[in-house]
Design an enzyme around this catalytic site. Sequence first.
Site, short mmCIF file in Angstrom:
data_model
loop_
_atom_site.label_atom_id
_atom_site.label_comp_id
_atom_site.label_asym_id
_atom_site.label_seq_id
_atom_site.Cartn_x
_atom_site.Cartn_y
_atom_site.Cartn_z
N HIS A 187 0.86 -1.19 0.00
CA HIS A 187 0.00 0.00 0.00
C HIS A 187 0.89 1.24 0.00
O HIS A 187 1.93 1.27 0.67
CB HIS A 187 -0.90 0.00 1.24
CG HIS A 187 -1.44 1.35 1.59
ND1 HIS A 187 -0.89 2.15 2.57
CD2 HIS A 187 -2.49 2.06 1.08
CE1 HIS A 187 -1.58 3.27 2.66
NE2 HIS A 187 -2.54 3.25 1.76
N ARG B 45 -0.60 12.51 -0.10
CA ARG B 45 -1.75 13.40 -0.17
C ARG B 45 -1.39 14.81 0.29
O ARG B 45 -0.41 15.02 1.02
CB ARG B 45 -2.89 12.85 0.69
CG ARG B 45 -2.50 12.64 2.14
CD ARG B 45 -3.54 11.84 2.90
NE ARG B 45 -3.14 11.60 4.28
CZ ARG B 45 -2.42 10.57 4.68
NH1 ARG B 45 -2.02 9.68 3.80
NH2 ARG B 45 -2.09 10.42 5.94
#
Length: 313
Positions: free
Chosen positions: A109, A113
Site C-alpha cells: 500500500h 496526499r
Amino acid sequence: MPDQPDNSAVRDYLLDLQDRICRTFATEDGGTGFREDAWERPAGGGGRSRILEGGKVFEKGGINFSDVRGDRLPPTASASRPELAGRSFRAMGVSLVMHPRNPYVPTSHMNVRFFIAEKPGEPAVWWFGGGFDLTPYYGNDEDVIHWHRTARAACEGFGDDGEDADTLHARLKHWCDDYFYLKHRQEPRGVGGIFFDDLNTWGFERSFAFMRSVAEHYVPGYRPIVARRKGLSYGDAERAFQCYRRGRYVEFNLVYDRGTLFGLQSGGRTESILMSLPPEVSFRYDWHPEPNSPEAELYDRYLVPRDWLRATP
C-alpha cells in the site's frame, strides 16, 4: 510569498506519479494493464481510478488519483485539529493497493496526499501526509529488510532540527507501526514501513519534496520483491492462508483507515474508495495456525516489533 502552496505543482506531480506507477506494474504483470474510470464529484472535484483485475501477477491492483473540494472538512480530517472545523477544503492524493496472486508476494500500500483548508479573511492551512507499508502472507527476511532500508533511504536529507535520516526513519516507522495496528486483534496489519501526516513545519517546498521522496521510493521498495517471488510455486493451503490474512486487511480498511473514512464522509466515489479491498477473502471462526508451521512463523517472527533496518537475512 515563496512559501505559499503551489496547488498546480502538486496536482501535476500526482497525475504523473499515477501514470508512471501504472506503467511499471502493467509491465511487471505482463497482462492487459489497467482500466481507467474518470469521475466527477457532485460537491466538487473528481479523479481517475485505474484498476487491474485478473492479472498474471496481480489479482487486483488499484491506483487512484483524486482532487476533491468541499465546503467543510469532514470529521476525520478535523478530529485532531478542531480549529479547522467548518473550513472549506481541497484534498489531492494518489492512493494505491496491489494484491498479488501468489501468496509469497506481499500486498503493498502507498498513499501520498495534500490538504488545504481555507476560510475567508484567514490564512490558508495546508499539510502533506502519506507513507507506504507491506503486508506479507509468508515472511521473508530478505524482502522485509530491503523494504525497510528503502524506507530509510526516502528519509535521507530530511528531518526536524537535530534529526538525521536514521532518527527520522525511526520516528516515521514507529508512527506507521502504531497506525497500521488492529486494536481489536492486538496485532499489526503487516511489517510496516513509514507513515507521516500533518506535515507543514518544514515549509511548502521542503514538505512537498519529502512527499515526493516517499512516493519515489515505493516502487524501488516493492518491485524487486514482486520480481523475486512471483514465480514461486504454491498450493491450496498457501492460497487459503492468503485469503484468511486478507480478512485482516479488510477489517483495517473498513474500521480504521482514515482515507476510507474521509472518502465516505466527504461523499466520495464509493467504487474508488473501496478499490483497496482484495478480490477474494475468507473469514474463519477462531482459527489458529499449526505450531512451527510457515503460517505460524508469520505471527511469531514478522508480526512482532523488530529492528529490520539493522537485521541480516
